[in-house]
Design an enzyme around this catalytic site. Structure first.
Site, PDB file in Angstrom:
ATOM      1  CE1 TYR A 197      49.708 -69.829 -35.504  1.00 18.73           C
ATOM      2  CE2 TYR A 197      50.938 -68.251 -34.163  1.00 18.73           C
ATOM      3  CZ  TYR A 197      49.992 -68.519 -35.143  1.00 18.73           C
ATOM      4  OH  TYR A 197      49.339 -67.476 -35.767  1.00 18.73           O
ATOM      5  CB  ALA A 256      33.953 -69.430 -41.757  1.00 18.42           C
ATOM      6  CB  ILE A 298      41.028 -62.125 -39.432  1.00 16.73           C
ATOM      7  CG1 ILE A 298      41.692 -61.897 -38.071  1.00 16.73           C
ATOM      8  CG2 ILE A 298      41.526 -61.093 -40.445  1.00 16.73           C
ATOM      9  CD1 ILE A 298      43.199 -62.164 -38.036  1.00 16.73           C
ATOM     10  CG  ASP A 301      40.952 -79.948 -43.400  1.00 16.12           C
ATOM     11  OD1 ASP A 301      42.138 -79.592 -43.592  1.00 16.12           O
ATOM     12  OD2 ASP A 301      40.501 -80.251 -42.286  1.00 16.12           O
ATOM     13  CB  VAL A 302      43.978 -75.960 -46.141  1.00 10.21           C
ATOM     14  CG1 VAL A 302      43.194 -74.704 -46.431  1.00 10.21           C
ATOM     15  CG2 VAL A 302      44.379 -76.062 -44.680  1.00 10.21           C
TER      16      VAL A 302
HETATM   17  N1  NAD Z   1      44.171 -63.499 -34.316  1.00 10.10           N
HETATM   18  C1  NAD Z   1      45.450 -63.178 -34.148  1.00 10.10           C
HETATM   19  O1  NAD Z   1      45.840 -62.563 -33.138  1.00 10.10           O
HETATM   20  C2  NAD Z   1      46.466 -63.499 -35.217  1.00 10.10           C
HETATM   21  C3  NAD Z   1      47.764 -63.012 -35.065  1.00 10.10           C
HETATM   22  C4  NAD Z   1      48.718 -63.334 -36.022  1.00 10.10           C
HETATM   23  C5  NAD Z   1      48.360 -64.106 -37.124  1.00 10.10           C
HETATM   24  N2  NAD Z   1      47.079 -64.569 -37.229  1.00 10.10           N
HETATM   25  C6  NAD Z   1      46.767 -65.423 -38.389  1.00 10.10           C
HETATM   26  O2  NAD Z   1      45.564 -64.973 -38.985  1.00 10.10           O
HETATM   27  C7  NAD Z   1      44.856 -66.082 -39.537  1.00 10.10           C
HETATM   28  C8  NAD Z   1      43.407 -66.042 -39.117  1.00 10.10           C
HETATM   29  O3  NAD Z   1      43.345 -66.066 -37.703  1.00 10.10           O
HETATM   30  P1  NAD Z   1      41.989 -65.826 -36.903  1.00 10.10           P
HETATM   31  O4  NAD Z   1      42.362 -65.103 -35.669  1.00 10.10           O
HETATM   32  O5  NAD Z   1      40.927 -65.265 -37.790  1.00 10.10           O
HETATM   33  O6  NAD Z   1      41.664 -67.324 -36.483  1.00 10.10           O
HETATM   34  P2  NAD Z   1      40.279 -68.136 -36.490  1.00 10.10           P
HETATM   35  O7  NAD Z   1      40.569 -69.416 -35.794  1.00 10.10           O
HETATM   36  O8  NAD Z   1      39.150 -67.313 -36.022  1.00 10.10           O
HETATM   37  O9  NAD Z   1      40.065 -68.400 -38.053  1.00 10.10           O
HETATM   38  C9  NAD Z   1      40.721 -69.419 -38.735  1.00 10.10           C
HETATM   39  C10 NAD Z   1      39.707 -70.055 -39.668  1.00 10.10           C
HETATM   40  O10 NAD Z   1      40.385 -71.120 -40.351  1.00 10.10           O
HETATM   41  C11 NAD Z   1      39.554 -72.262 -40.341  1.00 10.10           C
HETATM   42  N3  NAD Z   1      40.410 -73.433 -40.404  1.00 10.10           N
HETATM   43  C12 NAD Z   1      41.217 -73.939 -39.419  1.00 10.10           C
HETATM   44  N4  NAD Z   1      41.818 -75.056 -39.854  1.00 10.10           N
HETATM   45  C13 NAD Z   1      41.403 -75.238 -41.137  1.00 10.10           C
HETATM   46  C14 NAD Z   1      41.662 -76.234 -42.110  1.00 10.10           C
HETATM   47  N5  NAD Z   1      42.442 -77.289 -41.830  1.00 10.10           N
HETATM   48  N6  NAD Z   1      41.080 -76.116 -43.331  1.00 10.10           N
HETATM   49  C15 NAD Z   1      40.250 -75.072 -43.614  1.00 10.10           C
HETATM   50  N7  NAD Z   1      39.948 -74.130 -42.724  1.00 10.10           N
HETATM   51  C16 NAD Z   1      40.515 -74.211 -41.484  1.00 10.10           C
HETATM   52  C17 NAD Z   1      38.752 -72.196 -39.054  1.00 10.10           C
HETATM   53  O11 NAD Z   1      37.527 -72.923 -39.142  1.00 10.10           O
HETATM   54  C18 NAD Z   1      38.534 -70.703 -38.910  1.00 10.10           C
HETATM   55  O12 NAD Z   1      37.292 -70.308 -39.498  1.00 10.10           O
HETATM   56  C19 NAD Z   1      45.620 -67.333 -39.107  1.00 10.10           C
HETATM   57  O13 NAD Z   1      46.414 -67.761 -40.176  1.00 10.10           O
HETATM   58  C20 NAD Z   1      46.494 -66.859 -37.967  1.00 10.10           C
HETATM   59  O14 NAD Z   1      47.697 -67.611 -37.880  1.00 10.10           O
HETATM   60  C21 NAD Z   1      46.123 -64.282 -36.310  1.00 10.10           C
END
Ligand code: NAD
Length: 366
Positions: free
Chosen positions: A190, A12, A15, A60-61
């Site tokens: 992180y 949700a 990405i 939740d994971v």
């Molecule tokens: N956005 C960036 O610049 C970036 C860069 C490198 C890596 N990433 C990785 O990409 C992934 C997605 O990032 P994003 O930018 O879409 O972040 P985001 O915060 O928009 O999405 C993360 C989603 O995970 C959900 N979430 C968080 N904790 C959770 C839990 N305990 N159980 C279930 N769901 C949970 C949140 O509700 C959210 O919908 C992450 O793993 C992040 O580390 C992102």
């Protein structure tokens, strides 16, 4: 490829929600597992309606039982693991929470996949949304041409305005794109948790329950990134600040370099990693390959948001452990996945700014 189920943790999010749409032609069913984290989605978030053959499970994971139940019911052949705590600065303050979600959440996912496999699920492929943060400082060349990880900069150097990393006794270092062969040197909690995710998935996958593809994203930006989360996404944070009338503060001398990759390009890399005949062996960098200074990006974003291009200050402040130069060498992504980024920084910033303005006007606040 069509009679298959994809399971997306964190589907949700920024990405993940775009990945859902892009995956539809490739699978018959999608299950999204996401806890709708209040920091990302707000306190009163409602379950998203994806439409089509997409089921949403609020879970939740770190809830091993709920995750196992969801994975066993889905019997996925493709898993995209995106759920994570994502704030670099916040991770120093909450190391337990970051470990619990990012590391333990991945461990529970692996155990859930094992139970599902014993229950008749197909051998699946897990694609990890990894991060370039695992490298720490970017790659540099010594005057002799050796590739080295840039050393961590000391607070003394930073407060004296010596921003470029120095390797004692080796002369001036020249920044260069980071290849996957660079030894990881995570510089934050992180980053350490993101590296542990890779290790866990690789080590446990060797037992044959699943195969793994690891993508290391650079700074992802674009429409849909939470404008209310103050802990992650520098361009979303800048957009919120500009739209609420604040001047931007840029750290160091404004010349910190990042590789900003547009969200749709990241999504196409996830689809490519999930659908390639064989998964790439070892981690694969996903970035634009373009070195952009924070000053340059801030000026363009200010302009696209309708503000004065110079409405920022370069404060000389710094954050211990911050990275000076991060740009991806994306040659492996191209050769192994046939993937290249399509959206230029200019187009991407226009798209982000248009979306942020619309959202701000609609919601009246962020
Ligand atoms: N956005 C960036 O610049 C970036 C860069 C490198 C890596 N990433 C990785 O990409 C992934 C997605 O990032 P994003 O930018 O879409 O972040 P985001 O915060 O928009 O999405 C993360 C989603 O995970 C959900 N979430 C968080 N904790 C959770 C839990 N305990 N159980 C279930 N769901 C949970 C949140 O509700 C959210 O919908 C992450 O793993 C992040 O580390 C992102």
């Amino acid at each position: 490829m069509t009679d298959r189920t994809a399971f997306i943790t964190g589907g949700a999010g920024f990405i993940g929600s775009r990945l859902v749409a892009a995956l539809r032609p490739h699978v018959s069913r999608i299950v999204v597992f996401d806890n709708l984290h209040p920091q990302v989605h707000g306190a009163d978030a409602q379950p998203p309606s994806f439409g089509g053959e997409t089921e949403f499970i609020r879970g939740d994971v770190t809830d091993a039982e709920a995750l196992r139940e969801a994975v066993c019911a889905a019997k996925p052949s493709l898993v995209f693991h995106l759920a994570a705590e994502t704030g670099t600065g916040q991770s120093y303050d909450e190391p337990a929470r970051y470990n619990n979600v990012n590391v333990m959440g991945t461990a529970w996912l692996i155990e859930a996949l094992r139970v599902a496999r014993k229950g008749g699920a197909p051998k699946c492929r897990v694609v990890l949304a990894g991060s370039r943060a695992v490298y720490g400082e970017g790659a540099y060349r010594t005057p002799e041409g050796d590739l080295v990880v840039g050393p961590v900069r000391t607070p003394e150097d930073l407060s004296a305005g010596r921003y470029l990393p120095v390797l004692q006794g080796r002369g001036a270092l020249t920044p260069c794109p980071t290849p996957e062969a660079l030894t990881p040197a995570p510089a934050s909690v992180y980053a350490s948790t993101k590296l542990m995710q890779e290790y866990l998935l690789e080590q446990c996958g060797a037992e044959g329950d699943y195969e793994v593809a690891i993508l290391r994203f650079q700074n992802v930006y674009g429409p849909g990134q939470s404008l209310r989360n103050p802990y992650t996404g520098v361009l979303s944070i800048f957009s919120s600040q500009v739209l609420s009338g604040r001047a931007l503060e840029i750290y160091e001398d404004g010349e910190i370099v990042r590789d900003f990759v547009f969200v749709d390009d990241v999504v196409s890399s996830l689809v490519a990693a999930g659908t390639a005949e064989t998964p790439p062996s070892g981690p694969v960098n996903i970035g634009s390959g373009y070195p952009a200074t924070i000053r340059e990006v801030a000026e363009t974003l200010l302009e696209r948001l309708g503000a004065t291009r110079s409405n920022y200050s370069v404060s000389g402040k710094f954050r211990p452990g911050d990275i000076r130069y991060a740009v991806a060498d994306i040659s492996r992504a191209t050769s192994l996945l046939g993937w290249t980024p399509k959206v230029s920084l200019d187009e991407g910033l226009t798209s982000l700014a248009d979306w942020a303005k619309e959202t701000y006007a609609r919601e009246g606040r962020l």
